[in-house]
Design a protein around this motif. Structure first.
Motif, mmCIF file in Angstrom:
data_model
loop_
_atom_site.group_PDB
_atom_site.id
_atom_site.type_symbol
_atom_site.label_atom_id
_atom_site.label_comp_id
_atom_site.label_asym_id
_atom_site.label_seq_id
_atom_site.Cartn_x
_atom_site.Cartn_y
_atom_site.Cartn_z
ATOM 1 N N THR A 58 0.772 -1.162 0.161
ATOM 2 C CA THR A 58 -0.027 0.029 0.129
ATOM 3 C C THR A 58 0.942 1.243 0.011
ATOM 4 N N VAL A 59 0.563 1.977 -0.868
ATOM 5 C CA VAL A 59 1.423 3.411 -1.002
ATOM 6 C C VAL A 59 0.382 4.455 -0.705
ATOM 7 N N VAL A 60 0.643 5.601 0.041
ATOM 8 C CA VAL A 60 0.065 6.567 0.466
ATOM 9 C C VAL A 60 0.642 7.832 -0.164
ATOM 10 N N VAL A 61 0.010 8.607 -0.809
ATOM 11 C CA VAL A 61 0.663 9.996 -1.447
ATOM 12 C C VAL A 61 -0.251 11.063 -1.014
ATOM 13 N N GLU A 62 0.163 12.297 -1.140
ATOM 14 C CA GLU A 62 -0.478 13.452 -1.095
ATOM 15 C C GLU A 62 -1.626 13.758 -1.979
ATOM 16 N N PRO A 63 -2.711 14.305 -1.873
ATOM 17 C CA PRO A 63 -3.904 14.604 -2.779
ATOM 18 C C PRO A 63 -3.680 15.094 -3.971
ATOM 19 N N ASP A 64 -2.359 15.987 -3.961
ATOM 20 C CA ASP A 64 -2.119 16.723 -5.192
ATOM 21 C C ASP A 64 -1.270 16.072 -6.129
ATOM 22 N N VAL A 65 -0.779 14.631 -5.940
ATOM 23 C CA VAL A 65 -0.115 13.838 -7.039
ATOM 24 C C VAL A 65 -0.792 13.934 -8.243
ATOM 25 N N PRO A 66 0.068 14.323 -9.343
ATOM 26 C CA PRO A 66 -0.391 14.415 -10.759
ATOM 27 C C PRO A 66 -0.810 13.059 -11.310
ATOM 28 N N PRO A 67 -1.857 12.728 -12.308
ATOM 29 C CA PRO A 67 -1.766 11.532 -12.899
ATOM 30 C C PRO A 67 -0.921 10.822 -13.626
ATOM 31 N N GLU A 68 0.161 11.738 -14.130
ATOM 32 C CA GLU A 68 1.142 11.427 -14.934
ATOM 33 C C GLU A 68 2.193 10.530 -13.980
ATOM 34 N N THR A 69 2.318 10.863 -12.694
ATOM 35 C CA THR A 69 2.950 10.563 -11.777
ATOM 36 C C THR A 69 2.879 9.221 -11.515
ATOM 37 N N LEU A 70 1.473 8.927 -11.359
ATOM 38 C CA LEU A 70 0.774 7.570 -11.076
ATOM 39 C C LEU A 70 0.998 6.605 -12.482
ATOM 40 N N ARG A 71 0.843 7.076 -13.365
ATOM 41 C CA ARG A 71 1.255 6.342 -14.615
ATOM 42 C C ARG A 71 2.768 5.764 -14.650
ATOM 43 N N GLU A 72 3.552 6.804 -14.447
ATOM 44 C CA GLU A 72 5.134 6.606 -14.454
ATOM 45 C C GLU A 72 5.325 5.323 -13.259
ATOM 46 N N LEU A 73 4.522 5.686 -12.177
ATOM 47 C CA LEU A 73 5.038 4.646 -11.053
ATOM 48 C C LEU A 73 4.384 3.312 -11.517
ATOM 49 N N ALA A 74 3.253 3.119 -12.153
ATOM 50 C CA ALA A 74 2.938 1.783 -12.799
ATOM 51 C C ALA A 74 3.809 1.247 -13.622
ATOM 52 N N ARG A 75 4.686 2.108 -14.468
ATOM 53 C CA ARG A 75 5.285 1.617 -15.557
ATOM 54 C C ARG A 75 6.707 1.087 -14.917
ATOM 55 N N GLU A 76 7.181 2.178 -13.851
ATOM 56 C CA GLU A 76 8.556 1.788 -13.083
ATOM 57 C C GLU A 76 8.245 0.362 -12.233
ATOM 58 N N LEU A 77 7.175 -0.047 -11.928
ATOM 59 C CA LEU A 77 7.149 -1.300 -10.850
ATOM 60 C C LEU A 77 6.386 -2.470 -11.588
ATOM 61 N N ALA A 78 6.277 -2.248 -12.874
ATOM 62 C CA ALA A 78 5.620 -3.378 -13.583
ATOM 63 C C ALA A 78 6.685 -4.541 -13.891
ATOM 64 N N HIS A 79 6.454 -5.658 -13.829
ATOM 65 C CA HIS A 79 7.253 -6.853 -13.997
ATOM 66 C C HIS A 79 6.862 -6.893 -15.466
ATOM 67 N N PRO A 80 8.349 -7.164 -16.174
ATOM 68 C CA PRO A 80 9.667 -7.407 -15.711
ATOM 69 C C PRO A 80 10.386 -6.266 -15.658
ATOM 70 N N ARG A 81 10.072 -5.361 -15.855
ATOM 71 C CA ARG A 81 10.982 -4.087 -15.605
ATOM 72 C C ARG A 81 11.496 -4.157 -14.179
ATOM 73 N N LEU A 82 10.613 -4.363 -13.322
ATOM 74 C CA LEU A 82 11.097 -4.488 -11.684
ATOM 75 C C LEU A 82 10.588 -6.044 -11.598
ATOM 76 N N PRO A 83 11.813 -7.098 -11.803
ATOM 77 C CA PRO A 83 11.160 -8.287 -11.907
ATOM 78 C C PRO A 83 10.825 -8.953 -10.462
ATOM 79 N N CYS A 84 9.635 -9.454 -10.357
ATOM 80 C CA CYS A 84 9.061 -9.611 -9.208
ATOM 81 C C CYS A 84 9.260 -11.144 -8.651
ATOM 82 N N PRO A 85 9.696 -11.368 -7.706
ATOM 83 C CA PRO A 85 10.322 -12.614 -7.135
ATOM 84 C C PRO A 85 9.143 -13.747 -6.686
ATOM 85 N N ALA A 86 7.931 -12.921 -6.330
ATOM 86 C CA ALA A 86 6.837 -13.728 -5.642
ATOM 87 C C ALA A 86 5.975 -13.919 -6.945
ATOM 88 N N ALA A 87 4.778 -14.624 -6.664
ATOM 89 C CA ALA A 87 3.645 -15.022 -7.523
ATOM 90 C C ALA A 87 3.144 -13.570 -8.159
#
Length: 268
Positions: A58-87
């Protein structure tokens, strides 16, 4: 409700480097708008099973976070860009104003599912999304989460009120009774966890809940023991359990959830 001290639990060694990298990338993307990064689910409850469990964050951010920041976060954390060792990784982002209020809504800014055994999903619109998973997860997070970075969970994630929580439990049991898209062993053990919550007011790891209910409910002991055995296997090797018995057990669970809700005054 009582929270277990974080010092009693730690990140599983198989996940240490991965979660450290996840926090690093999240801080880089969100910058000063980041409030907290919290490990929930099986990691927080001390029941992570490598090769079977997802990683819940769970990630908590300030309410004024821009939508593009959230889209960038999804890209940065997506497997296999960040390889997930779990299921898989199940990561939810909330804004701090929403997260700090009791709510029965889904309410997320980002719902990211990614990893080797999860269908890819990066959803930014909570409207129309079934809320029950998020309500239950916020309760578990509020009480049990491990702080990976920032403020602790009990300061930033509100406990849902009893009516919202019991409504979520009812919806969860209905979902598992239908069964589509869920492993049978997980359906049974989630039912056990719901029963233990109704009886104790505490969130218990699925396997511990299964052992407890098997010891006290002899009618369904063989089914629960079969679910526990299956849960020890990797996810692709999970056993098929008798469908009629699973539905009968979950019908029993729903009756007990209803009785517990009535006893607390939580309306259906």
């Amino acid at each position: 409700m009582t929270r277990d001290p974080e010092k009693r639990r730690s990140v599983p060694p198989e996940l240490g480097a991965y979660l450290a990298d996840l926090v690093h990338r999240t801080r880089d993307v969100c910058g000063p708008r980041l409030v907290s990064v919290l490990a929930s689910g099986s990691v927080a409850l001390g029941d992570y099973r490598h090769g079977r469990s997802d990683v819940d964050v769970t990630v908590v951010v300030e309410p004024d976070v821009p939508p593009e920041t959230l889209r960038e976060l999804a890209r940065e954390l997506a497997h296999p860009r960040l390889p997930c060792p779990a299921a898989g990784l199940e990561l939810v982002v909330y804004d701090a104003d929403f997260a700090n209020r009791p709510s029965g809504a889904a309410g997320y800014l980002l719902n990211l599912n990614t990893g080797p055994l999860l269908p890819e999903r990066a959803d930014h619109d909570a409207a129309g999304t079934p809320a029950f998973w998020f309500v239950i997860d916020r309760s578990i997070t509020h009480r049990n989460a491990l702080t990976l970075w920032g403020r602790p969970a009990h300061q930033v994630i509100a406990e849902p009120d009893p009516a919202a929580l019991f409504a979520a439990l009812r919806a969860c049991v209905r979902e598992h009774t239908d069964g589509e898209g869920h492993l049978a062993d997980n359906r049974v053990l989630n039912g056990c966890r719901a029963l233990v919550y109704c009886r104790t007011g505490r969130w218990t790891p699925k396997r511990a809940a299964g052992r407890r209910i098997a010891a006290t409910d002899p009618d369904f002991r063989p089914l629960i023991e079969a679910a526990l055995h299956s849960f020890e296997l990797p996810r692709p090797a999970a056993a098929a359990l008798p469908a009629a018995e699973v539905r009968a057990f979950l019908s029993r669970v729903r009756e007990q959830v209803d009785r517990a809700a009535d006893a607390t005054g939580a309306a259906p």
